[in-house]
Design an enzyme around this catalytic site. Structure first.
Site, PDB file in Angstrom:
ATOM      1  N   ASP A  18     -23.109 -64.022 124.558  1.00  0.00           N
ATOM      2  CA  ASP A  18     -23.923 -65.141 125.061  1.00  0.00           C
ATOM      3  C   ASP A  18     -25.076 -64.583 125.890  1.00  0.00           C
ATOM      4  OD1 ASP A  18     -24.910 -67.504 126.143  1.00  0.00           O
ATOM      5  OD2 ASP A  18     -23.338 -67.607 127.678  1.00  0.00           O
ATOM      6  N   ASN A  76     -27.644 -66.614 127.255  1.00  0.00           N
ATOM      7  CA  ASN A  76     -28.297 -67.567 128.169  1.00  0.00           C
ATOM      8  C   ASN A  76     -27.350 -68.221 129.169  1.00  0.00           C
ATOM      9  OD1 ASN A  76     -26.899 -69.362 126.578  1.00  0.00           O
ATOM     10  ND2 ASN A  76     -28.726 -70.332 125.662  1.00  0.00           N
ATOM     11  N   ASP A 122     -24.726 -70.187 128.816  1.00  0.00           N
ATOM     12  CA  ASP A 122     -24.132 -71.514 128.602  1.00  0.00           C
ATOM     13  C   ASP A 122     -22.687 -71.445 128.116  1.00  0.00           C
ATOM     14  OD1 ASP A 122     -24.407 -70.698 125.975  1.00  0.00           O
ATOM     15  OD2 ASP A 122     -25.598 -72.435 125.321  1.00  0.00           O
ATOM     16  N   ASP A 147     -24.730 -66.601 120.973  1.00  0.00           N
ATOM     17  CA  ASP A 147     -25.981 -67.041 120.368  1.00  0.00           C
ATOM     18  C   ASP A 147     -26.706 -65.864 119.712  1.00  0.00           C
ATOM     19  OD1 ASP A 147     -27.111 -65.668 122.599  1.00  0.00           O
ATOM     20  OD2 ASP A 147     -27.051 -67.504 123.778  1.00  0.00           O
ATOM     21  N   ASP A 190     -23.578 -67.073 105.826  1.00  0.00           N
ATOM     22  CA  ASP A 190     -22.461 -67.869 105.324  1.00  0.00           C
ATOM     23  C   ASP A 190     -23.045 -69.064 104.577  1.00  0.00           C
ATOM     24  OD1 ASP A 190     -19.714 -68.738 105.120  1.00  0.00           O
ATOM     25  OD2 ASP A 190     -19.371 -67.701 107.015  1.00  0.00           O
ATOM     26  N   ASP A 212     -18.395 -69.887 101.294  1.00  0.00           N
ATOM     27  CA  ASP A 212     -17.190 -70.518 101.812  1.00  0.00           C
ATOM     28  C   ASP A 212     -16.511 -71.373 100.741  1.00  0.00           C
ATOM     29  OD1 ASP A 212     -15.633 -71.208 104.334  1.00  0.00           O
ATOM     30  OD2 ASP A 212     -16.249 -73.213 103.705  1.00  0.00           O
ATOM     31  N   GLU A 229     -15.554 -66.552  98.810  1.00  0.00           N
ATOM     32  CA  GLU A 229     -14.260 -66.841  99.432  1.00  0.00           C
ATOM     33  C   GLU A 229     -13.525 -67.822  98.526  1.00  0.00           C
ATOM     34  OE1 GLU A 229     -12.350 -68.663 103.533  1.00  0.00           O
ATOM     35  OE2 GLU A 229     -13.832 -69.764 102.372  1.00  0.00           O
ATOM     36  N   HIS A 282     -12.358 -64.842 110.895  1.00  0.00           N
ATOM     37  CA  HIS A 282     -12.370 -65.974 111.831  1.00  0.00           C
ATOM     38  C   HIS A 282     -11.269 -66.991 111.564  1.00  0.00           C
ATOM     39  CE1 HIS A 282     -14.416 -67.365 108.266  1.00  0.00           C
ATOM     40  NE2 HIS A 282     -14.336 -68.600 108.691  1.00  0.00           N
ATOM     41  N   ASP A 283     -10.602 -66.887 110.409  1.00  0.00           N
ATOM     42  CA  ASP A 283      -9.532 -67.817 110.063  1.00  0.00           C
ATOM     43  C   ASP A 283      -8.139 -67.212 110.188  1.00  0.00           C
ATOM     44  OD1 ASP A 283     -11.133 -70.018 109.465  1.00  0.00           O
ATOM     45  OD2 ASP A 283     -11.392 -69.444 107.363  1.00  0.00           O
TER      46      ASP A 283
END
Length: 574
Positions: free
Chosen positions: A29, A31, A33, A37, A106, A214, A273, A346-347
């Site tokens: 990150d 910034n 928040d 990003d 993606d 995907d 995928e 990520h899954d």
């Protein structure tokens, strides 16, 4: 689009490449928040270049309401403000290319967000020109609209509940294989396909180097959308036989190749995928002569620790099952096609916690699995944090989770299905996708150096000891081990293209195989356990191990007659 090796062609560049997946929300990150990003990714490009990877794959950064963390796209040509701007994307792309790497986007085109203008138009009336861009159906005959059981078919969603949602304004149901906020596009409509290809060309013209697609084998459905079987303990039917690698999938992918990739001079890469894909289907999808995709992501091996009740019925891994599965895929795609090699993404939960020992032998088990994976034939994928041995997180309650799949499962399992909350939470801790989505641990400082603010999901509390700075400075560095594996693939044709032969397939804890090309041969042996392992009574294998030259191992000293806990050795043999 490149091709794999054949007598008429040079081996494709990606046979010697390694891909690194960035999940932007959790990477870095810039910034404050609390959400990763593009600026954060730009700041870490040197880390990726030093690791040695060839391709950076970005999970979705498009405009999105974020119901499924970006896999619900509302505008394919805009960067979501959460992540930055299109100008920052161009800066990122330039930085990746300047460091000699490629950037893959993606591609999520089985479905869009329900806030995409296409769906907003489609839902506006039954006679809208875009009505047929999605799958709309009346209630089941004999039922009143909205009544339980009135859904057009009994299909269940991947995220719990029915795969159909009623639109009260037009009194019809729309199909969504995932969340209700992710309506499925109707690829039977040629206008849909052309709109998708036009968007893909826009990104390739901008300079991206390919796409990871995907659930791309879900895009072709049986237009009848018939009922599927209902499994014991399930509330909804399984319609997968009507949409997994459906009736026109090869037509669509070949058309996509013609419309987007044909004639391009750049060395692009396409990765499909494909949940539920078989070896025979994968050979078709990745056959260079058919011009569909370069390689597929299959899921057989990451389902081997699922019990009879599926993903949330965790039973643990029997190594023999994994060896049988990987051996089948290595043999099946040896002549035609190409494997994607992965254990993390990520899954999936964190590799070292799922299949290794994330406490006493975290370094050893992380590096063992890395070596076993990278020495197979195929293109290896490294998921962010894997290269420093990140682990699963100690989620204490359902409130700690952010993943829609995990949260929906908890409430369905503890509600209609009547399971005990403590047991449901146990399996969520092991298998939830959120394990892969906790922030990357860069430093031992506040919030692991991920953000100066409050992270969108809690940082794993082990970050003071498990982080990139500490690992890279350690005598036993997971990062440096990955560096050497990647360098080995770049330099050694045996690793890239050698024939694969599995050894000792029935042994419960020994993972052994050879790679051979011309006069070169490598032997890889690994002890997938926390106990010392004597080699089996196999004279030939014992001679190879004792007579081989150690290229890389995770114990670093002179090899012993036995394999130590979670030890792996890569040996050059005569």
């Amino acid at each position: 689009m490149s091709t794999t090796n054949s007598p008429e062609t040079e081996p494709a560049w990606w046979t010697g490449a390694v891909v690194y997946q960035v999940y932007p929300r959790s990477f870095a990150d810039s910034n404050g928040d609390g959400i990763g990003d593009l600026g954060g990714i730009i700041s870490k490009l040197d880390h990726l270049a030093e690791l040695g990877v060839d391709v950076v794959w970005l999970s979705p950064i498009y405009s999105s309401p974020q119901h499924d963390n970006g896999y619900d796209i509302s505008d394919y040509r805009r960067i979501d403000p959460t992540f930055g701007t299109l100008e920052q994307f161009d800066e990122l792309l330039e930085g990746v290319h300047r460091r000699g790497m490629k950037l893959v986007m993606d591609l999520v085109v089985n479905h869009t967000s329900n806030e995409h203008p296409w769906f907003v138009e489609s839902a506006s009336s039954t006679d809208n020109p875009k009505r047929d861009w999605y799958w709309w159906r009346d209630a089941r005959e004999g039922f009143d609209t909205g009544e339980k059981g009135a859904e057009p078919s009994n299909w269940g969603s991947a995220f719990s509940g029915p795969a159909w949602t009623l639109d009260p304004a037009t009194n019809q149901y729309y199909l969504h294989l995932f969340a209700p906020e992710q309506p499925d596009l109707n690829w039977e409509n040629p206008e849909v396909r052309q709109a998708v290809y036009e968007m893909m060309n826009w990104w390739v013209d901008r300079g991206v180097d390919g796409f990871r697609m995907d659930v791309i084998n879900f895009i072709s459905k049986d237009p009848a959308l018939p009922d599927g079987p209902v499994q014991p303990g399930k509330l909804w039917g399984d319609g997968s036989q009507y949409f997994v690698s459906g009736p026109r999938i090869h037509d669509y992918l070949q058309e996509m190749h013609r419309e987007v990739f044909e004639g391009r001079k750049a060395e692009l890469i396409t990765v499909g995928e494909m949940p539920g894909v078989t070896i025979d289907e994968a050979k078709l999808f990745t056959d260079p002569a058919r011009r569909e995709v370069d390689m597929v992501f299959q899921f057989e091996h990451v389902g081997l620790d699922h019990g009879p009740g599926g993903k949330w019925d965790y039973k643990g891994l029997d190594l023999r099952d994994l060896k049988t599965s990987w051996n089948r895929w290595q043999k099946g795609l040896a002549g035609t096609g190409w494997n994607s090699l992965y254990l993390n993404n990520h899954d999936q939960p964190r590799l070292v916690s799922r299949f290794g020992n994330d406490e006493a032998f975290r370094y050893e088990s992380a590096t063992l699995w890395a070596a076993l994976l990278h020495l197979h034939r195929g293109t290896p994928y490294v998921y962010q944090g894997e290269e420093i041995g990140m682990t699963n997180a100690p989620f204490e309650s359902v409130e700690d989770f952010r993943d829609i799949e995990s949260i929906n499962h908890f409430y369905e399992a503890t509600g209609p299905l009547g399971h005990k909350p403590a047991e449901v939470l146990r399996n969520l801790r092991i298998m939830s996708r959120d394990n892969a989505r906790t922030p990357v641990q860069w430093t031992a400082g506040e919030q692991a150096g991920f953000t100066s603010g409050t992270p969108w999901i809690a940082v794993n509390p082990n970050y003071p000891t498990v982080n990139a700075d500490t690992d890279r400075a350690a005598d036993q560095s997971v990062f440096r081990f990955y560096q050497r594996l990647i360098e080995l693939r770049h330099k050694d044709e045996v690793v890239r293209l050698g024939e694969f032969v599995m050894l000792a397939e029935d042994h419960p804890t020994l993972y052994a195989f050879t790679r051979t090309l011309g006069g070169g041969s490598l032997l890889i042996v690994g002890n997938v356990s926390g106990d010392t392992l004597s080699l089996p009574d196999d004279a030939e294998l014992a001679d190879q191990v004792s007579g081989g030259t150690l290229i890389l191992g995770n114990y670093g000293d002179e090899p012993t007659p036995e394999l130590r806990p979670w030890e792996v050795r890569i040996l050059r043999t005569a």
